[in-house]
Design a protein around this motif. Structure first.
Motif, mmCIF file in Angstrom:
data_model
loop_
_atom_site.group_PDB
_atom_site.id
_atom_site.type_symbol
_atom_site.label_atom_id
_atom_site.label_comp_id
_atom_site.label_asym_id
_atom_site.label_seq_id
_atom_site.Cartn_x
_atom_site.Cartn_y
_atom_site.Cartn_z
ATOM 1 N N VAL A 132 71.338 -12.559 -52.505
ATOM 2 C CA VAL A 132 72.206 -11.421 -52.201
ATOM 3 C C VAL A 132 71.678 -10.670 -50.980
ATOM 4 C CG1 VAL A 132 73.207 -9.272 -53.066
ATOM 5 C CG2 VAL A 132 72.809 -11.183 -54.648
ATOM 6 N N LEU A 133 72.458 -10.701 -49.901
ATOM 7 C CA LEU A 133 72.129 -9.935 -48.697
ATOM 8 C C LEU A 133 72.693 -8.529 -48.847
ATOM 9 C CD1 LEU A 133 71.239 -9.566 -45.719
ATOM 10 C CD2 LEU A 133 73.458 -10.525 -45.052
ATOM 11 N N VAL A 134 71.868 -7.523 -48.587
ATOM 12 C CA VAL A 134 72.291 -6.126 -48.692
ATOM 13 C C VAL A 134 72.185 -5.479 -47.316
ATOM 14 C CG1 VAL A 134 71.947 -3.928 -49.886
ATOM 15 C CG2 VAL A 134 71.395 -6.074 -51.056
ATOM 16 N N ILE A 135 73.315 -4.925 -46.822
ATOM 17 C CA ILE A 135 73.336 -4.253 -45.522
ATOM 18 C C ILE A 135 74.119 -2.952 -45.627
ATOM 19 C CG2 ILE A 135 73.011 -6.242 -43.993
ATOM 20 C CD1 ILE A 135 75.990 -6.541 -43.811
ATOM 21 N N ARG A 136 73.717 -1.963 -44.828
ATOM 22 C CA ARG A 136 74.411 -0.674 -44.801
ATOM 23 C C ARG A 136 75.691 -0.781 -43.992
ATOM 24 N NH1 ARG A 136 69.938 1.393 -42.315
ATOM 25 N NH2 ARG A 136 71.330 2.344 -40.782
ATOM 26 N N ALA A 137 76.695 -0.048 -44.419
ATOM 27 C CA ALA A 137 77.975 -0.065 -43.711
ATOM 28 C C ALA A 137 77.817 0.356 -42.255
ATOM 29 C CB ALA A 137 78.970 0.841 -44.426
ATOM 30 N N ASP A 138 76.966 1.354 -42.001
ATOM 31 C CA ASP A 138 76.843 1.862 -40.626
ATOM 32 C C ASP A 138 75.999 0.967 -39.729
ATOM 33 O OD1 ASP A 138 74.339 2.357 -41.647
ATOM 34 O OD2 ASP A 138 74.317 4.496 -41.200
ATOM 35 N N SER A 139 75.443 -0.117 -40.277
ATOM 36 C CA SER A 139 74.618 -1.006 -39.458
ATOM 37 C C SER A 139 75.247 -2.379 -39.257
ATOM 38 C CB SER A 139 73.228 -1.181 -40.092
ATOM 39 O OG SER A 139 73.310 -1.952 -41.279
ATOM 40 N N VAL A 140 76.396 -2.623 -39.893
ATOM 41 C CA VAL A 140 77.023 -3.947 -39.824
ATOM 42 C C VAL A 140 77.246 -4.394 -38.386
ATOM 43 C CG1 VAL A 140 79.158 -5.218 -40.286
ATOM 44 C CG2 VAL A 140 78.117 -3.847 -42.093
ATOM 45 N N SER A 141 77.699 -3.471 -37.547
ATOM 46 C CA SER A 141 78.068 -3.829 -36.168
ATOM 47 C C SER A 141 76.902 -3.760 -35.195
ATOM 48 C CB SER A 141 79.188 -2.904 -35.671
ATOM 49 O OG SER A 141 80.310 -2.965 -36.514
ATOM 50 N N ILE A 142 75.749 -3.289 -35.651
ATOM 51 C CA ILE A 142 74.645 -3.060 -34.701
ATOM 52 C C ILE A 142 73.355 -3.759 -35.112
ATOM 53 C CG2 ILE A 142 75.558 -0.866 -33.864
ATOM 54 C CD1 ILE A 142 73.574 0.548 -35.751
ATOM 55 N N ILE A 143 73.426 -4.744 -35.991
ATOM 56 C CA ILE A 143 72.219 -5.488 -36.361
ATOM 57 C C ILE A 143 71.751 -6.273 -35.144
ATOM 58 C CG2 ILE A 143 71.220 -7.206 -37.904
ATOM 59 C CD1 ILE A 143 73.424 -6.548 -39.910
ATOM 60 N N ASP A 144 70.483 -6.141 -34.799
ATOM 61 C CA ASP A 144 69.986 -6.803 -33.593
ATOM 62 C C ASP A 144 69.937 -8.322 -33.779
ATOM 63 O OD1 ASP A 144 66.933 -7.641 -34.244
ATOM 64 O OD2 ASP A 144 67.407 -5.750 -35.227
ATOM 65 N N ASP A 145 69.952 -9.030 -32.659
ATOM 66 C CA ASP A 145 70.056 -10.493 -32.677
ATOM 67 C C ASP A 145 68.900 -11.151 -33.423
ATOM 68 O OD1 ASP A 145 72.386 -10.313 -31.267
ATOM 69 O OD2 ASP A 145 71.493 -10.780 -29.314
ATOM 70 N N LYS A 146 67.688 -10.610 -33.276
ATOM 71 C CA LYS A 146 66.531 -11.222 -33.931
ATOM 72 C C LYS A 146 66.641 -11.122 -35.445
ATOM 73 C CE LYS A 146 63.163 -10.757 -30.185
ATOM 74 N NZ LYS A 146 61.842 -10.195 -29.775
ATOM 75 N N THR A 147 67.117 -9.984 -35.932
ATOM 76 C CA THR A 147 67.285 -9.820 -37.376
ATOM 77 C C THR A 147 68.400 -10.730 -37.886
ATOM 78 O OG1 THR A 147 66.503 -7.531 -37.265
ATOM 79 C CG2 THR A 147 67.721 -8.175 -39.237
ATOM 80 N N VAL A 148 69.483 -10.840 -37.112
ATOM 81 C CA VAL A 148 70.573 -11.746 -37.489
ATOM 82 C C VAL A 148 70.066 -13.173 -37.595
ATOM 83 C CG1 VAL A 148 72.735 -12.794 -36.696
ATOM 84 C CG2 VAL A 148 72.436 -10.321 -36.573
ATOM 85 N N MET A 149 69.229 -13.584 -36.644
ATOM 86 C CA MET A 149 68.677 -14.945 -36.677
ATOM 87 C C MET A 149 67.819 -15.160 -37.921
ATOM 88 S SD MET A 149 69.940 -16.684 -34.282
ATOM 89 C CE MET A 149 68.865 -18.118 -34.459
ATOM 90 N N LYS A 150 67.059 -14.125 -38.297
ATOM 91 C CA LYS A 150 66.248 -14.234 -39.513
ATOM 92 C C LYS A 150 67.138 -14.381 -40.748
ATOM 93 C CE LYS A 150 62.090 -11.717 -38.032
ATOM 94 N NZ LYS A 150 61.172 -10.580 -38.335
ATOM 95 N N MET A 151 68.203 -13.593 -40.779
ATOM 96 C CA MET A 151 69.135 -13.676 -41.914
ATOM 97 C C MET A 151 69.749 -15.069 -42.006
ATOM 98 S SD MET A 151 71.150 -10.043 -41.611
ATOM 99 C CE MET A 151 70.326 -8.472 -41.897
ATOM 100 N N LYS A 152 70.128 -15.619 -40.854
ATOM 101 C CA LYS A 152 70.739 -16.948 -40.846
ATOM 102 C C LYS A 152 69.733 -18.020 -41.251
ATOM 103 C CE LYS A 152 74.497 -16.102 -37.580
ATOM 104 N NZ LYS A 152 75.126 -16.457 -36.287
ATOM 105 N N ASP A 153 68.472 -17.818 -40.894
ATOM 106 C CA ASP A 153 67.411 -18.750 -41.292
ATOM 107 C C ASP A 153 67.256 -18.750 -42.814
ATOM 108 O OD1 ASP A 153 65.333 -20.518 -41.235
ATOM 109 O OD2 ASP A 153 63.931 -19.217 -40.164
ATOM 110 N N VAL A 154 67.264 -17.557 -43.408
ATOM 111 C CA VAL A 154 67.172 -17.440 -44.864
ATOM 112 C C VAL A 154 68.389 -18.087 -45.519
ATOM 113 C CG1 VAL A 154 67.185 -15.816 -46.795
ATOM 114 C CG2 VAL A 154 65.749 -15.353 -44.803
ATOM 115 N N ARG A 155 69.571 -17.808 -44.959
ATOM 116 C CA ARG A 155 70.797 -18.373 -45.518
ATOM 117 C C ARG A 155 70.793 -19.895 -45.469
ATOM 118 N NH1 ARG A 155 75.408 -17.037 -46.197
ATOM 119 N NH2 ARG A 155 76.414 -18.216 -44.526
ATOM 120 N N ALA A 156 70.269 -20.449 -44.377
ATOM 121 C CA ALA A 156 70.213 -21.908 -44.245
ATOM 122 C C ALA A 156 69.293 -22.518 -45.298
ATOM 123 C CB ALA A 156 69.741 -22.283 -42.835
#
Length: 253
Positions: A132-156
């Motif tokens: 379960v990924l948990v993210i704040r509503a006010d950060s959905v559009s501004i998550i930095d690329d490095k954090t997004v890559m980490k999330m995608k790595d975990v998801r993979a």
């Protein structure tokens, strides 16, 4: 949402027992610091007990992560036994390599390496059954690329193991005045629906696997409408996790 619906969902959760030979359905939470992972655990505890709970230490703001590495939480029933699911709460996933939890640590937790000093291969009971990924509503559009890559790595890593995944968008009342006025407007809000679409596009999570939730934060009493959102999400988590368990042919896989 009516109190009857809340009672029905409560009963479904109370009656739940994993169909496979495991003690608990294991729910692994991850996401940025301050996203509401610990608060979601407290909110589930509150909704199930009918009183505000604060067992999981939640961060006071969106600064450094408060939870240490990975902790397991059980929720006690009225009969002093425990519900048939547990939460693994992880440190915040942060941009820098030196801060927060490392992606490899989350992968270890997914694989069941969450016990200190373990000497045997993890059993199915030890492994995560839903991510379960948990993210704040006010950060959905501004998550930095490095954090997004980490999330995608975990998801993979979870995808490769066939583990189901969902995302929770928290603090929805702070992101939308309509929802702050009436929590029942959550899925009617154009703004929140746009945030769900943005999260789906940026993180690669299907729209029907993204849910809205308002955690208990400053309230001193529980509320039926807030409980309804929380229990609805919990029921989805249980359903998806149970599907995964039923697909496992060997309990020691």
């Amino acid at each position: 949402m009516s109190a009857v619906s809340v009672r029905a969902r409560l009963q479904l959760v109370r009656d739940y027992k994993p169909h496979k030979d495991v003690q608990h359905l294991r729910i692994l939470l991850y996401g940025p610091p301050g996203a509401g992972k610990s608060s979601f655990i407290n909110s589930v505890d509150s909704a199930l007990r009918g009183k505000i709970a604060t067992r999981a230490s939640a961060a006071a703001n969106s600064g450094d992560s408060f939870t240490i590495a990975c902790r397991t939480y059980k929720i006690q029933r009225e009969d002093k036994n425990f519900y048939s699911f547990v939460f693994n709460d992880t440190m915040g996933l942060e941009r820098g390599a030196e801060r927060g939890i490392h992606v490899e640590d989350i992968k270890l937790a997914i694989s069941g390496h969450v016990k200190e000093g373990y000497t045997q291969p993890p059993t199915l009971d030890d492994k995560a059954h839903i991510l379960v990924l948990v993210i704040r509503a006010d950060s959905v559009s501004i998550i930095d690329d490095k954090t997004v890559m980490k999330m995608k790595d975990v998801r993979a890593a979870a995808r490769d193991k066939g583990i189901p995944q969902i995302a929770l968008i928290t603090k929805i009342d702070e992101a939308c005045p309509e929802v702050k006025k009436d929590i029942k407007n959550a899925y009617r809000s154009k703004h929140l629906n746009q945030l769900m679409e943005t999260a789906s596009m940026n993180l690669g999570i299907p729209l029907n696997c993204i849910f809205l939730v308002k955690n208990y934060h400053k309230e001193t009493d529980t509320n039926n409408d807030v409980d309804s959102l929380i229990l609805s999400v919990l029921k989805k988590i249980i359903d998806y996790g149970e599907d995964y368990l039923n697909d496992q042919n060997d309990p020691d896989l």
